[in-house]
Design a protein around this motif. Structure first.
Motif, PDB file in Angstrom:
ATOM      1  N   VAL A  66      36.802  36.123 -29.647  1.00 46.75           N
ATOM      2  CA  VAL A  66      35.790  36.323 -30.817  1.00 46.75           C
ATOM      3  C   VAL A  66      36.667  36.309 -32.057  1.00 46.75           C
ATOM      4  N   VAL A  67      36.408  35.063 -32.791  1.00 40.75           N
ATOM      5  CA  VAL A  67      37.136  34.476 -34.002  1.00 40.75           C
ATOM      6  C   VAL A  67      36.187  35.014 -35.380  1.00 40.75           C
ATOM      7  N   ALA A  68      36.625  35.977 -36.020  1.00 43.39           N
ATOM      8  CA  ALA A  68      36.015  36.251 -37.151  1.00 43.39           C
ATOM      9  C   ALA A  68      36.330  35.527 -38.362  1.00 43.39           C
ATOM     10  N   VAL A  69      35.281  35.074 -38.925  1.00 41.36           N
ATOM     11  CA  VAL A  69      35.249  33.890 -40.128  1.00 41.36           C
ATOM     12  C   VAL A  69      34.797  34.635 -41.323  1.00 41.36           C
ATOM     13  N   GLY A  70      35.846  35.189 -42.012  1.00 37.87           N
ATOM     14  CA  GLY A  70      35.288  36.049 -43.282  1.00 37.87           C
ATOM     15  C   GLY A  70      36.610  36.820 -43.567  1.00 37.87           C
ATOM     16  N   GLY A  71      36.255  38.030 -44.314  1.00 37.66           N
ATOM     17  CA  GLY A  71      37.135  38.880 -44.998  1.00 37.66           C
ATOM     18  C   GLY A  71      37.491  39.957 -43.834  1.00 37.66           C
ATOM     19  N   GLY A  73      36.642  43.209 -43.753  1.00 38.65           N
ATOM     20  CA  GLY A  73      35.677  44.055 -43.269  1.00 38.65           C
ATOM     21  C   GLY A  73      35.139  43.370 -41.878  1.00 38.65           C
ATOM     22  N   THR A  74      34.802  41.772 -42.026  1.00 40.38           N
ATOM     23  CA  THR A  74      34.352  41.263 -40.825  1.00 40.38           C
ATOM     24  C   THR A  74      35.320  41.255 -39.605  1.00 40.38           C
ATOM     25  N   VAL A  75      36.538  41.028 -40.029  1.00 41.35           N
ATOM     26  CA  VAL A  75      37.482  41.116 -38.796  1.00 41.35           C
ATOM     27  C   VAL A  75      37.750  42.745 -38.197  1.00 41.35           C
ATOM     28  N   GLY A  76      37.442  43.751 -38.913  1.00 38.41           N
ATOM     29  CA  GLY A  76      37.618  45.091 -38.385  1.00 38.41           C
ATOM     30  C   GLY A  76      36.057  45.271 -37.520  1.00 38.41           C
ATOM     31  N   ALA A  77      35.098  44.818 -38.021  1.00 44.20           N
ATOM     32  CA  ALA A  77      33.853  44.809 -37.156  1.00 44.20           C
ATOM     33  C   ALA A  77      33.983  44.312 -35.915  1.00 44.20           C
ATOM     34  N   CYS A  78      34.541  43.061 -35.781  1.00 43.66           N
ATOM     35  CA  CYS A  78      34.695  42.489 -34.609  1.00 43.66           C
ATOM     36  C   CYS A  78      35.686  43.180 -33.738  1.00 43.66           C
ATOM     37  N   LEU A  93      40.954  38.757 -30.003  1.00 45.26           N
ATOM     38  CA  LEU A  93      40.396  38.693 -31.484  1.00 45.26           C
ATOM     39  C   LEU A  93      41.253  37.693 -32.205  1.00 45.26           C
ATOM     40  N   GLY A  94      40.453  36.880 -32.661  1.00 44.19           N
ATOM     41  CA  GLY A  94      41.062  35.419 -33.695  1.00 44.19           C
ATOM     42  C   GLY A  94      40.639  35.676 -35.183  1.00 44.19           C
ATOM     43  N   VAL A  95      41.284  35.243 -35.977  1.00 46.56           N
ATOM     44  CA  VAL A  95      40.896  35.254 -37.403  1.00 46.56           C
ATOM     45  C   VAL A  95      41.072  33.950 -37.950  1.00 46.56           C
ATOM     46  N   VAL A  96      40.050  33.479 -38.717  1.00 47.21           N
ATOM     47  CA  VAL A  96      39.974  32.705 -39.920  1.00 47.21           C
ATOM     48  C   VAL A  96      39.970  33.173 -41.073  1.00 47.21           C
ATOM     49  N   PRO A  97      40.846  33.266 -41.973  1.00 46.24           N
ATOM     50  CA  PRO A  97      40.544  34.101 -43.074  1.00 46.24           C
ATOM     51  C   PRO A  97      39.775  33.371 -44.372  1.00 46.24           C
TER      52      PRO A  97
END
Length: 311
Positions: A66-71, A73-78, A93-97
């Protein structure tokens, strides 16, 4: 003959309002970058943290990441959604800042200012177990706290959203320093009680917040503990003189700064101070902070600041 690469399936959970709308605009390019690497991409647009948590939880057993694209807060929610999915979750968990501070990307060793470069790294990142912290029912990957820093977060978000990442937080620090004052804090660290006067208490799972402020430079996402940083009772002039050192982590050498480690932190103060977690409001004091060891799997570079060499 070359070895055929296994296909990868991800869910992009994107907040279209993050970074002033930057995240929403980036999604087509991020999806195209991943598709070029042979990744099968599904998308979920979200406008609330709770919706992001639910989307991650529901997808946890059917996608590889699941890749969170956002800030943050979105990363923490995912991250919370993946943790809630329990042992059956296979998704990392993946992150696209694409938000304001992007400290989750920093912790994972990703370029915080280049979301497309971060997306291009996704298939080459290492899967690592990571701790997840929580306060007042809100999960966070990096740092929560109360006192001066929570007021800085409020000012940065509400009044200085138009500024760049670092100028936004530096400006908020200067604004709060004019009117801010210390508080009498009461701490319980795994049952060990302490009382002190200071500017702030930061309860860190990862090393940075506020767009690269290394408030807890030795914090690890893999040690099952929280790093508790207390900035004590110093004058405003001394605070201002020492503050720039937070970007290198050098502030922890100041005699008025104390660092503790605990798995459970209870915090109260002489007034109902706001609590912020990864830049999002999380109630007021009193509050209890806890860590869930190895609660999720993350996609991280090697090395990464959130995983010190000792771990």
């Amino acid at each position: 003959m070359g070895r055929e690469r296994a296909s990868l399936r991800v869910l992009l959970v994107h907040n279209p309002t993050a970074g002033g709308g930057r995240a929403g605009r980036l999604v087509p390019e991020v999806a195209a970058r991943l598709a070029a690497d042979g990744v099968e991409v599904d998308q979920h647009q979200t406008r609330s943290l709770e919706d992001a948590r639910l989307a991650a939880c529901q997808a946890a057993g059917s996608v590889d990441a699941v890749v969170a694209v956002g800030g943050d807060g979105t990363v923490g929610a995912c991250a919370a959604g993946l943790a809630d999915a329990g042992p059956g979750a296979k998704a990392a968990l993946g992150v696209v800042p694409a938000g304001g501070g992007n400290d989750a990307a920093r912790s994972l060793g990703l370029p915080p200012g280049d979301p497309l470069a971060a997306a291009g790294l996704l298939t080459r990142l290492r899967r690592r177990p990571a701790d997840l912290a929580s306060v007042a029912g809100r999960a966070y990957l990096n740092v929560a706290g109360a006192g001066f820093d929570s007021e800085v977060n409020r000012i940065a978000n509400q009044r200085l959203g138009w500024a760049g990442n670092r100028p936004r937080y530096v400006g908020a620090v200067l604004a709060e320093l004019v009117v801010g004052r210390t508080a009498r804090f009461r701490l319980s660290l795994d049952g060990r009680a302490a009382e002190l006067r200071g500017w702030l208490v930061a309860v860190a799972n990862g090393p940075s917040y506020g767009g690269g402020m290394l408030v807890a430079p030795q914090a690890s996402l893999a040690d099952g503990l929280l790093e508790v940083v207390v900035i004590g009772d110093v004058g405003k002039l001394e605070f201002l003189r020492t503050f720039p050192k937070v970007f290198s982590g050098g502030h922890v050498g100041h005699p008025a700064v104390a660092v503790h480690r605990a798995a459970r932190v209870e915090l109260d103060a002489d007034r109902p101070l706001a609590v912020y977690a990864d830049g999002e409001p999380a109630g007021t004091l009193p509050a209890t902070f806890e860590v869930r060891p190895a609660a999720i799997t993350v996609l991280a570079a090697d090395p990464a600041p959130g995983f010190p060499a000792a771990f």
